[in-house]
Enzyme design. Structure first.
Site, PDB file in Angstrom:
ATOM      1  N   TRP A 103       0.820  -1.205   0.000  1.00 19.46           N
ATOM      2  CA  TRP A 103       0.000   0.000   0.000  1.00 19.46           C
ATOM      3  C   TRP A 103       0.853   1.254   0.000  1.00 19.46           C
ATOM      4  O   TRP A 103       0.510   2.243  -0.653  1.00 19.46           O
ATOM      5  CB  TRP A 103      -0.979  -0.024   1.168  1.00 19.46           C
ATOM      6  CG  TRP A 103      -2.018  -1.071   0.944  1.00 19.46           C
ATOM      7  CD1 TRP A 103      -2.148  -2.273   1.590  1.00 19.46           C
ATOM      8  CD2 TRP A 103      -3.052  -1.050  -0.050  1.00 19.46           C
ATOM      9  NE1 TRP A 103      -3.200  -2.987   1.069  1.00 19.46           N
ATOM     10  CE2 TRP A 103      -3.776  -2.269   0.063  1.00 19.46           C
ATOM     11  CE3 TRP A 103      -3.445  -0.126  -1.020  1.00 19.46           C
ATOM     12  CZ2 TRP A 103      -4.864  -2.567  -0.752  1.00 19.46           C
ATOM     13  CZ3 TRP A 103      -4.529  -0.426  -1.833  1.00 19.46           C
ATOM     14  CH2 TRP A 103      -5.219  -1.635  -1.702  1.00 19.46           C
ATOM     15  N   ASP A 173      -1.742   7.105   6.076  1.00 21.85           N
ATOM     16  CA  ASP A 173      -2.834   6.273   5.586  1.00 21.85           C
ATOM     17  C   ASP A 173      -3.152   5.280   6.699  1.00 21.85           C
ATOM     18  O   ASP A 173      -2.387   4.362   6.966  1.00 21.85           O
ATOM     19  CB  ASP A 173      -2.395   5.542   4.315  1.00 21.85           C
ATOM     20  CG  ASP A 173      -3.443   4.546   3.811  1.00 21.85           C
ATOM     21  OD1 ASP A 173      -4.518   4.447   4.428  1.00 21.85           O
ATOM     22  OD2 ASP A 173      -3.165   3.868   2.808  1.00 21.85           O
ATOM     23  N   LYS A 197     -12.838  -1.174   6.660  1.00 22.11           N
ATOM     24  CA  LYS A 197     -12.143  -2.105   7.551  1.00 22.11           C
ATOM     25  C   LYS A 197     -12.573  -1.884   9.009  1.00 22.11           C
ATOM     26  O   LYS A 197     -13.074  -2.795   9.657  1.00 22.11           O
ATOM     27  CB  LYS A 197     -10.636  -1.969   7.380  1.00 22.11           C
ATOM     28  CG  LYS A 197     -10.187  -2.251   5.949  1.00 22.11           C
ATOM     29  CD  LYS A 197      -8.718  -2.029   5.739  1.00 22.11           C
ATOM     30  CE  LYS A 197      -8.345  -2.101   4.266  1.00 22.11           C
ATOM     31  NZ  LYS A 197      -8.483  -3.432   3.682  1.00 22.11           N
TER      32      LYS A 197
END
Length: 362
Positions: A103, A173, A197
């Site tokens: 990511w 993030d 999530k």
């Protein structure tokens, strides 16, 4: 209702059963108005109340300072990978990133479209099994910000401490670990997270940003990709993802009812420990991927001695009601995502299954 699955999906992920039941009760008739919240105007007083209350709940739970804006955007965290450099990197500046895995790499790739990128630290040589040594960070003074990925879902590593970046804004993030523990928001210039999530269903992206960073975007940036557009309109410039924000509202109330983030962190640590203990006590039958000091309490990654044995593990676990234990397609192996809404009982059931599987196949 049949027995619910043991849901260890990495995202979209488990939602609290209480939240789902409350949403079900209100689905057709929201607060007695004769309509679903999905049917009403985002300019209505009923939706605006939900919108503002959700911001207030976030500010309370995360202790967000008054000089930070809370935005509800669309396009997922992946759109933020581009919006951040597009809005924040000015002429003569560059961006700086810590590379910790898949990511972080996607964020870096997007940033390179808008200018020079410095990799301030990387754990690539360690196969992204740990967080790099942050004491050796050398951030270029021309950097508009330093970006970190607080939790890598694929590798299963998580920051336990964040770097001190001085006057250079720190951006994180937090898509896969926001609200899993307390964080000092004042240390960050910006925090962003896709909802799917720990926050709610997919469709809304949370951005928490210091006002001075998002008050004025460069003139060349298109309207919908400008932070100042959404600041000036309180995330109501266009139709927001109403139902997703409503679900985030319910999840935040659920977290508040659990006692807040300190209690949630303790709960998450206890859940993850059940599975890590099964790995560590297996005498190598299960092998943890992440270096122990950087293990994630949200995504537990492990392997076995062969791909065939892992396939057998997946097949047998599915018959027992376990979902989402196959590792990411890019790395293989096994992964259990233990987000806030995953019950303790599910983690205990998985740990027991792992111990039993080892007895039968070790």
């Amino acid at each position: 209702m049949n027995k619910r699955a043991y849901n260890f999906n990495a995202g979209p992920a488990a939602l609290p059963l209480e939240v789902l039941q409350q949403a079900q009760e209100q689905f057709v008739d929201f607060q007695g108005i004769g309509m679903s919240i999905m049917e009403i105007s985002h300019r209505s007083k009923q939706y605006e109340q939900v919108h503002h209350e959700t911001q207030d709940l976030l500010r309370e739970l995360m202790n967000i300072p008054s000089n930070y804006k809370i935005l509800f955007l669309q396009g997922g965290a992946s759109t933020q990978f581009a919006m951040i450099p597009m809005n924040l990197v000015k002429s003569g500046q560059m961006s700086s990133y810590v590379h910790t895995g898949s990511w972080a790499n996607k964020a870096i790739k997007e940033a390179k479209l808008f200018g020079e990128v410095q990799i301030a630290a990387s754990s690539k040589e360690q196969e992204f099994k740990e967080i790099p040594d942050l004491s050796k960070l050398a951030i270029n003074p021309k950097a508009a910000y330093l970006h970190v990925t607080s939790n890598e879902t694929i590798g299963g590593i998580q920051y336990s401490e964040y770097p001190n970046t001085g006057d250079i804004p720190l951006i994180a993030d937090m898509s896969s670990d926001i609200l899993c523990r307390p964080v000092d928001v004042s240390r960050f210039g910006m925090i962003y997270a896709g909802a799917q999530k720990n926050l709610g269903p997919s469709g809304v992206t949370l951005v928490i940003a210091r006002e001075d960073l998002v008050q004025q975007s460069p003139e060349h940036v298109p309207t919908m990709f400008r932070y100042d557009t959404h600041v000036e309109n309180n995330s109501l410039y266009n139709t927001p993802p109403v139902y997703s924000i409503y679900m985030v509202n319910l999840v935040l109330k659920w977290i508040k009812g659990k006692g807040g983030l300190a209690e949630v962190q303790q709960f998450n640590t206890e859940k993850a420990s059940l599975i890590y203990d099964a790995i560590d006590s297996s005498n190598g039958f299960y092998k943890g991927v992440a270096v122990p000091k950087d293990r994630s309490i949200m995504n537990i990654t492990f392997t076995m001695s062969s791909e065939e044995l892992e396939k057998q593990f997946i097949a047998e676990s599915q018959k027992e009601g376990f979902v989402g234990l196959k590792g990411h397609r890019s790395v293989g192996g096994l992964r259990a995502s233990t987000y806030n809404a995953v019950p303790y009982e599910s983690c205990k059931a998985l740990a027991d299954f792992m111990i039993d599987f080892q007895k039968r196949n070790g």
